[in-house]
Design a protein around this motif. Structure first.
Motif: not given
Ligand code: C5P
Ligand code: MG
Length: 211
Positions: A54-55, A77, A81-83, A111-112, A118, A155, A166
């Protein structure tokens, strides 16, 4: 942040796009830096899963020329926070549908789901998950890995300030999702403060009877 942007619409009126017989989805969760990606890569090699992070999908959308959501995604990111789910679930749904047309039916969704909405929406409009792989890792180990990765990852969120945010989001927003799936006996918990090979052995032992 979303005031003047129209988010993609998620149609919840038609039920799930796929049945569990058509498509297998395994959710892969764990705090930031819990080596989810590394373990997923191994599973792709050995079990021919399609790996959807997902990221990674969000970062690709952020960088896609013409995307309306670039600065919104960047903001979420960076803040850890969660998108909004509309964006992430649309990306996942499109990807799964495209792959299914090509004959791919097994997916690691990495990551989801990171937030309860969600989890609920994905299972309602795409497909119910088979089980959840949860990589359980102490924060100090994850922090060290992320700081190391931050030297080369490029990143925006591999720095102490974002990492702390995070961790907080993971505890407050994502752990309840894992606990919800655990209450349905759908979580396979893997201790990951051991070597990559040892972690992977644990994974293989645990998933063998559940696929
Ligand atoms: O999984 P990863 O560390 O790559 O995710 C990076 C960022 O992407 C998270 O900190 C978040 O801001 C966003 N994200 C999200 N929803 C998800 C996965 C990632 O908002 N399901
Ligand atoms: Mg990742």
């Amino acid at each position: 942040m979303t005031a003047n942007l129209e988010l993609p619409k998620l149609d919840t009126s038609k039920g799930a796009a796929f049945t569990s017989d058509q498509v297998t989805v395994v959710f892969v969760l764990g705090g930031p830096g819990a080596v989810k990606g590394t373990q997923c890569n191994r599973l792709v090699e050995d079990y021919h899963f399609i790996h959807l992070s997902a990221g990674d999908l969000l970062r690709a959308e952020q960088n896609r020329e013409g995307s309306q959501f670039g600065s919104l995604i960047n903001h979420y990111i960076t803040e850890g926070l969660i998108v909004p789910q509309e964006i992430t679930i649309s990306l996942l749904k499109n990807n799964i549908e495209e792959n299914y047309k090509k004959g791919n039916t097994k997916f690691l969704v990495d990551g989801f789901p990171r937030k309860m909405d969600q989890a609920i929406t994905f299972e309602e409009i795409i497909v119910p998950s088979k089980f959840v792989l949860f990589f359980d890792c102490p924060e100090d180990v994850m922090l060290e890995r992320l700081m190391e990765r931050g030297k080369t990852s490029g990143r925006v969120d591999d720095n102490v300030e974002s990492i702390k945010k995070r961790f907080k989001t993971f505890e407050e927003t994502s752990m309840p999702v894992i606990n919800m799936f655990a209450s349905k006996n759908k979580v396979i918990k893997i201790k990951c403060d051991q070597s990559v090979d040892e972690v992977y052995n644990d994974v293989q032992k645990n998933i063998k009877d559940r696929l």
